[in-house]
Design a protein around this motif. Structure first.
Motif, PDB file in Angstrom:
ATOM      1  N   UNK A 210      -9.486   5.991   4.850  1.00 24.43           N
ATOM      2  CA  UNK A 210      -9.167   5.919   3.427  1.00 24.43           C
ATOM      3  C   UNK A 210      -7.749   5.402   3.206  1.00 24.43           C
ATOM      4  N   UNK A 211      -6.976   5.289   4.276  1.00 31.47           N
ATOM      5  CA  UNK A 211      -5.575   4.886   4.096  1.00 31.47           C
ATOM      6  C   UNK A 211      -5.332   3.411   4.375  1.00 31.47           C
ATOM      7  N   UNK A 212      -6.348   2.710   4.861  1.00 35.21           N
ATOM      8  CA  UNK A 212      -6.129   1.302   5.163  1.00 35.21           C
ATOM      9  C   UNK A 212      -7.338   0.499   4.674  1.00 35.21           C
ATOM     10  N   UNK A 213      -7.043  -0.580   3.958  1.00 35.08           N
ATOM     11  CA  UNK A 213      -8.133  -1.376   3.405  1.00 35.08           C
ATOM     12  C   UNK A 213      -7.808  -2.851   3.546  1.00 35.08           C
ATOM     13  N   UNK A 214      -8.831  -3.664   3.791  1.00 33.16           N
ATOM     14  CA  UNK A 214      -8.649  -5.111   3.846  1.00 33.16           C
ATOM     15  C   UNK A 214      -9.248  -5.714   2.586  1.00 33.16           C
ATOM     16  N   UNK A 215      -8.476  -6.598   1.952  1.00 40.40           N
ATOM     17  CA  UNK A 215      -8.969  -7.271   0.759  1.00 40.40           C
ATOM     18  C   UNK A 215      -8.845  -8.765   0.980  1.00 40.40           C
ATOM     19  N   UNK A 216      -9.958  -9.487   0.884  1.00 34.58           N
ATOM     20  CA  UNK A 216      -9.936 -10.932   1.127  1.00 34.58           C
ATOM     21  C   UNK A 216     -10.067 -11.674  -0.179  1.00 34.58           C
ATOM     22  N   UNK A 217      -9.256 -12.750  -0.325  1.00 38.07           N
ATOM     23  CA  UNK A 217      -9.278 -13.500  -1.573  1.00 38.07           C
ATOM     24  C   UNK A 217      -8.643 -14.861  -1.374  1.00 38.07           C
ATOM     25  N   UNK A 218      -9.367 -15.936  -1.713  1.00 35.65           N
ATOM     26  CA  UNK A 218      -8.803 -17.290  -1.651  1.00 35.65           C
ATOM     27  C   UNK A 218      -8.068 -17.598  -0.344  1.00 35.65           C
ATOM     28  N   UNK A 219      -8.699 -17.290   0.767  1.00 36.53           N
ATOM     29  CA  UNK A 219      -8.102 -17.635   2.058  1.00 36.53           C
ATOM     30  C   UNK A 219      -7.074 -16.637   2.545  1.00 36.53           C
ATOM     31  N   UNK A 220      -6.792 -15.641   1.726  1.00 43.38           N
ATOM     32  CA  UNK A 220      -5.808 -14.641   2.137  1.00 43.38           C
ATOM     33  C   UNK A 220      -6.515 -13.335   2.485  1.00 43.38           C
ATOM     34  N   UNK A 221      -5.900 -12.588   3.388  1.00 42.84           N
ATOM     35  CA  UNK A 221      -6.341 -11.221   3.611  1.00 42.84           C
ATOM     36  C   UNK A 221      -5.140 -10.321   3.351  1.00 42.84           C
ATOM     37  N   UNK A 222      -5.339  -9.334   2.500  1.00 40.71           N
ATOM     38  CA  UNK A 222      -4.275  -8.369   2.230  1.00 40.71           C
ATOM     39  C   UNK A 222      -4.644  -7.045   2.885  1.00 40.71           C
ATOM     40  N   UNK A 223      -3.693  -6.507   3.631  1.00 46.32           N
ATOM     41  CA  UNK A 223      -3.916  -5.219   4.276  1.00 46.32           C
ATOM     42  C   UNK A 223      -3.182  -4.183   3.447  1.00 46.32           C
ATOM     43  N   UNK A 224      -3.947  -3.331   2.806  1.00 51.53           N
ATOM     44  CA  UNK A 224      -3.320  -2.339   1.924  1.00 51.53           C
ATOM     45  C   UNK A 224      -3.268  -0.990   2.623  1.00 51.53           C
ATOM     46  N   UNK A 225      -2.065  -0.467   2.751  1.00 54.21           N
ATOM     47  CA  UNK A 225      -1.885   0.810   3.434  1.00 54.21           C
ATOM     48  C   UNK A 225      -1.410   1.828   2.407  1.00 54.21           C
ATOM     49  N   UNK A 226      -2.116   2.928   2.305  1.00 56.12           N
ATOM     50  CA  UNK A 226      -1.811   3.914   1.272  1.00 56.12           C
ATOM     51  C   UNK A 226      -1.576   5.277   1.902  1.00 56.12           C
ATOM     52  N   UNK A 227      -0.533   5.946   1.430  1.00 59.24           N
ATOM     53  CA  UNK A 227      -0.317   7.323   1.867  1.00 59.24           C
ATOM     54  C   UNK A 227      -1.114   8.246   0.953  1.00 59.24           C
ATOM     55  N   UNK A 228      -1.259   9.500   1.360  1.00 57.76           N
ATOM     56  CA  UNK A 228      -1.971  10.449   0.501  1.00 57.76           C
ATOM     57  C   UNK A 228      -1.300  10.511  -0.865  1.00 57.76           C
ATOM     58  N   UNK A 229      -2.106  10.820  -1.876  1.00 55.25           N
ATOM     59  CA  UNK A 229      -1.606  10.861  -3.243  1.00 55.25           C
ATOM     60  C   UNK A 229      -0.361  11.716  -3.411  1.00 55.25           C
ATOM     61  N   UNK A 230      -0.397  12.909  -2.817  1.00 55.62           N
ATOM     62  CA  UNK A 230       0.679  13.852  -3.109  1.00 55.62           C
ATOM     63  C   UNK A 230       1.725  13.909  -1.989  1.00 55.62           C
ATOM     64  N   UNK A 231       1.690  12.896  -1.112  1.00 55.06           N
ATOM     65  CA  UNK A 231       2.640  12.888   0.004  1.00 55.06           C
ATOM     66  C   UNK A 231       4.068  12.715  -0.521  1.00 55.06           C
ATOM     67  N   UNK A 232       4.952  13.606  -0.116  1.00 55.97           N
ATOM     68  CA  UNK A 232       6.327  13.509  -0.608  1.00 55.97           C
ATOM     69  C   UNK A 232       7.070  12.326   0.006  1.00 55.97           C
ATOM     70  N   UNK A 233       7.015  12.231   1.345  1.00 55.75           N
ATOM     71  CA  UNK A 233       7.745  11.151   2.010  1.00 55.75           C
ATOM     72  C   UNK A 233       6.784  10.056   2.460  1.00 55.75           C
TER      73      UNK A 233
END
Ligand code: ATP
Ligand code: MG
Length: 419
Positions: A210-233
């Motif tokens: 749930x913390x890493x996602x690949x999004x492909x669009x127009x020849x690009x791939x974006x790697x989205x890395x997300x921390x938990x919602x309530x993570x302080x640091x």
């Protein structure tokens, strides 16, 4: 985490004549504040539908932002509906009446009576001034820790009011800090989604899905890395993953977060004090459009020749008739002469060119739709690349344009070219 609901109102949004860009903008801005958008509703200008949309939004989120329907006409109902639901009474506000009168006088027009409805507000609300139009917005506190915010529909009015009037109040009322973003985006151009997935296999196995996602669009791939919602640091969680991805993808990464290929190339050229010029055939000026979309690009961009016909390629760029005759307009040789030609004509450090078949017609067995040649001319060299893109006319053009930018980016970083 504070939750928000976004309401977009207006029949034109339901008819498909207007794209709901307001809610996209607000989603992004609220995320920057660390507010979680849990839902959006698009609703027409009827009392019934507005009421049920507001009921749902108010019962499930602390922040409800609605755009549209603050105008003076019979279909502008949002204020009325909200005040009805919240049981507040509207009163005429003399200051707003005076402002409206001044607004019409300054435009030398009489003020229609129905504009007075724009001066009706409940006393509990903070009235949000609108510097770019006539409809003021409103910031209404309800119960403890719940706010209903009404903004006008026109995007430029809405955006200015959000930034100037709404954001500071949300920060204050909910004790929020900006840019405590819990997301990083790593941007790659070139390899496809499944290839990136494979390269990152080791990392994606270790990191929670749930913390890493690949999004492909127009020849690009974006790697989205997300921390938990309530993570302080969140940066302590995010940065090691970003580093691990960097090690794997190396120079395939062109940028991060808000970067795009143009902004990255413009920055590299500015740092070097260099400039480029382009010669475009099948992209018809798209490269030049994307570059000039960037404020400040004049520093690094000489201009472009859209040489769509063979005549233009010969007359403006000096492509030789023999080359066109022997190899055709879509060929390595023509791409090379276009890039060298524009560099010579402009005196720029780098000449870029694009020539190809964007379709849907014009393809042959040996030169199919999607065959594109791009070239980069510098002082000591000219690099030509063949692309074979799939997709429709639009996507072939976009990918070709991005490819030539990425070619320049890689060469600038590798130091393989000089001006
Ligand atoms: P006005 O005083 O201009 O009538 P309003 O608050 O009543 O302001 P609307 O009448 O709902 O706003 O919309 C005015 C215009 O704003 C629409 O014609 C549309 O072009 C644009 N607009 C409205 N909602 C959106 C939206 N969600 N996204 C993008 N544009 C929008
Ligand atoms: Mg309106």
């Amino acid at each position: 985490l504070i939750k928000a609901y976004i309401l977009s109102t207006g029949n034109e949004l339901l008819l498909g004549t207007t794209i709901d860009s307001n809610s996209v903008y607000l989603s992004k801005k609220l995320r920057e504040l660390g507010i979680k958008v849990i839902g959006k509703i698009t609703v027409g200008d009827t009392r019934e539908n507005l009421e049920s949309a507001f009921r749902l939004a108010i019962s499930s989120a602390e922040v409800v932002i609605c755009t549209g329907g603050l105008g003076p006409t019979f279909d502008d109902l949002t204020k009325e509906v909200v005040c009805g639901l919240m049981k507040c009474k509207m009163q005429i506000n003399q200051e707003i009446v005076d402002n409206l009168k001044a607004y019409f006088i300054s435009r030398n027009r009489p003020m229609p009576d129905n504009n007075l409805s724009q001066a009706m507000f409940p006393p509990e609300a903070t009235i949000l001034p609108n510097r770019f139009g006539t409809a003021p917005g409103m910031y209404l506190p309800v119960q403890q820790d719940k706010k209903i915010i009404l903004l006008p529909g026109p995007p430029c009015e809405m955006r200015n009011m959000y930034v100037e009037e709404v954001e500071p109040r949300l920060k204050e009322d909910f004790n929020l800090q900006q840019n405590k973003s819990n997301t990083r985006i790593i941007k790659v151009f070139g390899p496809g989604e499944s290839q990136v997935d494979q390269i990152l296999a080791g990392i994606t196995k270790e990191v929670d899905k749930s913390n890493i996602a690949l999004l492909a669009h127009d020849g690009e791939v974006h790697i989205r890395i997300t921390a938990e919602d309530d993570q302080e640091n969140s940066s302590e969680v995010l940065e090691p993953i970003v580093e691990a991805v960097k090690v794997k993808l190396k120079d395939k990464i062109y940028g991060y977060d808000n970067d795009n290929l143009v902004s990255v190339v413009v920055q590299l050229l500015k740092e070097r004090g260099q400039c480029l010029a382009s010669a475009e055939s099948c992209t018809g000026g798209l490269l030049s459009k994307l570059i000039t979309d960037m404020p400040g690009s004049s520093e690094i961009f000489w201009g472009s020749v859209v040489s769509y016909s063979n005549q233009a390629k010969m007359k403006l760029l000096g492509v030789s008739p023999e080359t066109l005759e022997n190899y055709g307009a879509v060929s390595r040789e023509t791409a090379r002469e276009m890039a060298i030609g524009i560099r010579k004509v402009s005196g720029a450090d780098y000449g870029l060119s694009i020539t190809g078949i964007a379709g849907p017609d014009g393809g042959t067995k040996t030169k199919p739709v999607g065959l594109v040649y791009i070239a980069l001319a510098a002082d000591n060299t000219c690099i030509v690349k063949e692309l074979r893109s799939r997709g429709n006319r639009k996507s072939i053009r976009i990918i070709s344009t991005k490819s030539v930018l990425d070619l320049l980016r890689r060469q600038l970083l590798a130091g393989g070219i000089s001006s």
